[in-house]
Design a protein around this motif. Structure first.
Motif, mmCIF file in Angstrom:
data_model
loop_
_atom_site.group_PDB
_atom_site.id
_atom_site.type_symbol
_atom_site.label_atom_id
_atom_site.label_comp_id
_atom_site.label_asym_id
_atom_site.label_seq_id
_atom_site.Cartn_x
_atom_site.Cartn_y
_atom_site.Cartn_z
ATOM 1 N N PHE A 40 0.586 -0.975 -0.191
ATOM 2 C CA PHE A 40 -0.006 0.093 -0.251
ATOM 3 C C PHE A 40 0.995 1.247 0.318
ATOM 4 O O PHE A 40 1.993 1.817 0.430
ATOM 5 N N VAL A 41 0.305 2.087 -0.917
ATOM 6 C CA VAL A 41 1.361 3.449 -0.792
ATOM 7 C C VAL A 41 -0.141 4.745 -0.678
ATOM 8 O O VAL A 41 -1.091 4.235 -1.871
ATOM 9 N N GLU A 42 0.605 6.227 -0.173
ATOM 10 C CA GLU A 42 -0.479 7.045 0.311
ATOM 11 C C GLU A 42 -0.519 8.057 -0.852
ATOM 12 O O GLU A 42 0.879 8.204 0.304
ATOM 13 N N THR A 58 3.112 8.086 3.122
ATOM 14 C CA THR A 58 3.214 6.766 3.481
ATOM 15 C C THR A 58 2.893 5.374 2.569
ATOM 16 O O THR A 58 2.438 5.830 2.048
ATOM 17 N N GLU A 60 3.302 0.811 2.975
ATOM 18 C CA GLU A 60 2.501 0.083 3.951
ATOM 19 C C GLU A 60 3.693 -0.971 3.654
ATOM 20 O O GLU A 60 3.144 -1.037 2.831
ATOM 21 N N GLN A 84 -0.340 2.727 -7.043
ATOM 22 C CA GLN A 84 -1.713 2.064 -5.948
ATOM 23 C C GLN A 84 -2.226 0.474 -6.854
ATOM 24 O O GLN A 84 -2.275 0.039 -5.711
#
Lengths: 127, 373
Positions: A40-42, A58, A60, A84
């Motif tokens: 996961f990438v924000e 962030t 993850e 994403q």
């Protein structure tokens, strides 16, 4: 291992300067090894201004959450939305998988970053 | 100088893990392998082929004596009188409040001899608790036998095919939650059809001095099935997909057996046991909160400790959460008010300041396909 055309931070991001005053930012091979499988990438909003060292997103892995820090100040001009769908690219090819593009605010800040030799020494000591 | 923590304990397979290139981390007072090649790859390997885990950090406590059964009945929530010799049951070691001192597996070794497999971080606590609560309960001897056993978990659909050539025990006739004594790779021990992955598989108890021999023999026999060592990271994501509770996160001394939605491990018809009054009252009056499974409906991953919101009001907490490698979803367990602990109830999780929608789903998240045999 750590390409010579990139500059590195103590927080394990890399910066690839382009000739037009922009730069790509990603995480290093050492960072992806420590994180394990990235799931996961924000990403930040395009247009956001970030200071040097400011958290802009962030990342993850299965087990851990980690913040992403801007290597230099600038304005976010693009985000890699492909990550994403395929965050595993950051594991497979960390130095090609850029996360954001920045318009660099102060070119002198890039001189504060680590060369590939210095970064290799630093992560080698931890190894 | 800094105050140093007590040194981490090592299992008898520690050198093997280091040689395999495992990343070693502290866990429950032990230095354990968290991953070898990567959590996702190891997780998928167990779901599709087989993985080998060193879980020797788990504790073993044995109770024996004429009053051993009565003691087990008093200390644990499940009905141990229903255990035949050779049978195993999941149970709760309960407080008088009906909460968890620990969650345990109870093995009936003989009519008057039981073995409890307990969580690594709880070995000393459980031992002291059981000793205190059996002091005046007749002829019961309690022994901590944790250092007499290495425990290997062979998990995955190929587990039987890998293990059968190494043992005289007929695995096909060994039922789920039963065990049998015998030899594995020439080493005396016992095999139980149990595990913490939601997958077909076995747990193998052998003397620590012989653990390396069994470990190596299994890996060699498993070569053609792609068997590889797996770490505690994959064990955690596997158990969460199977909705198996983790002590210290999903259950502890503040959560009752019913709140954890584990009513099936309560022997309602047996005589008095620790916590029985509270649990019977909760059964009659209802629980204030209940553990549920959920899926995240937007982008984001819920983690242990994140707050849960219902209609904008804080209403509970996430106890376990991850992005699962097999189902490829962000899932988790959380306590919700009992009235809201129903399938399809939508709520929000505070993911580091961002409210993300989640939906209650039936448990388990993953159920292994029924064997064709």
């Amino acid at each position: 291992m750590y390409p010579a055309d990139l500059k590195y931070t103590n927080d394990h991001e890399w910066l690839r300067s382009q000739n037009d005053g922009h730069a790509e930012v990603g995480i290093t091979d050492y960072a992806q090894q420590q994180l394990g499988d990235v799931v996961f990438v924000e990403l930040p909003e395009v247009g956001r201004a970030v200071a040097q060292g400011e958290a802009f997103g962030t990342i993850e892995s299965v087990k851990a959450v980690s913040e992403l820090f801007a290597p230099v100040a600038g304005e976010v001009t693009a985000v890699n939305t492909e990550l994403q769908q395929h965050p595993e690219q950051m594991n497979a090819n960390p130095h090609a998988a850029w996360i954001i593009k920045l318009r660099i605010a102060n070119a002198a800040e890039t001189d504060t970053l680590l060369s590939s030799e210095r970064y290799t020494e630093m992560v080698g000591e931890k190894g | 100088m800094n105050q140093s923590a007590p040194p981490l304990k090592q299992t008898s397979l520690h050198a093997r893990h280091v040689a395999h290139g495992a990343r070693m981390v502290p866990f429950g007072g032990w230095e354990m392998p968290v991953e070898y090649t990567g959590i996702a790859a190891e997780h998928l390997l167990v779901r599709t082929r087989a993985g080998l885990f060193d879980v020797s950090h788990m504790g073993e406590l044995e109770l024996a004596g004429r009053d051993a059964l009565a003691a087990i009945q008093y200390l644990t929530s499940n009905d141990a009188s229903r255990l035949s010799l050779g049978q195993i049951q999941y149970s709760a070691l309960t407080t008088p409040e009906g909460t968890f001192v620990d969650d345990v597996l109870v093995y009936r070794l003989a009519d008057e001899h039981f073995l409890l497999v307990v969580n690594a971080a709880n070995i000393e606590k459980d031992f002291a608790w059981i000793r205190r609560h059996t002091a005046d309960r007749g002829d019961v001897v309690l022994v901590n036998t944790s250092n007499r056993y290495a425990l290997l978990a062979l998990q995955g659909p190929a587990a039987s095919d890998i293990l059968q050539p190494l043992t005289g025990i007929e695995l096909a006739s060994l039922k789920y939650y039963w065990y049998a004594h015998g030899e594995v790779a020439g080493v005396r021990g016992f095999i139980s059809r149990t595990g913490y992955t939601g997958e077909e598989g076995f747990e193998i108890f052998v003397p620590p001095a012989a653990a390396e021999r069994v470990w190596n023999a299994l890996l060699e026999a498993g070569t053609e099935f792609d068997l590889r060592p797996c770490g505690l990271g994959a064990r955690d994501t596997l158990r969460l997909e199977a909705a198996m509770r983790l002590y210290g996160q999903d259950i502890d001394e503040t959560t009752t057996v019913l709140e954890a939605d584990l009513g099936w491990v309560i022997g309602w018809s047996k005589d008095d046991f620790l916590g029985a009054d509270r649990l019977r009252a909760q059964k009659t009056e209802g629980v204030p909160r209940k553990l549920v499974g959920f899926e995240i409906e937007e982008r984001g991953i819920a983690r242990h400790g994140y707050d849960v919101y219902l209609n904008g009001v804080k209403a509970g907490v996430v106890t376990s959460g991850t992005q699962t490698p097999f189902l490829k979803k962000a899932i988790g367990l959380a306590y919700l008010p009992a009235g809201d602990a129903v399938v399809d109830r939508v709520f929000e999780v505070d993911v580091r300041g961002r409210r993300v929608a989640a939906r209650v789903v039936p448990l388990p998240f993953y159920k292994r396909p029924r064997s064709e045999r």
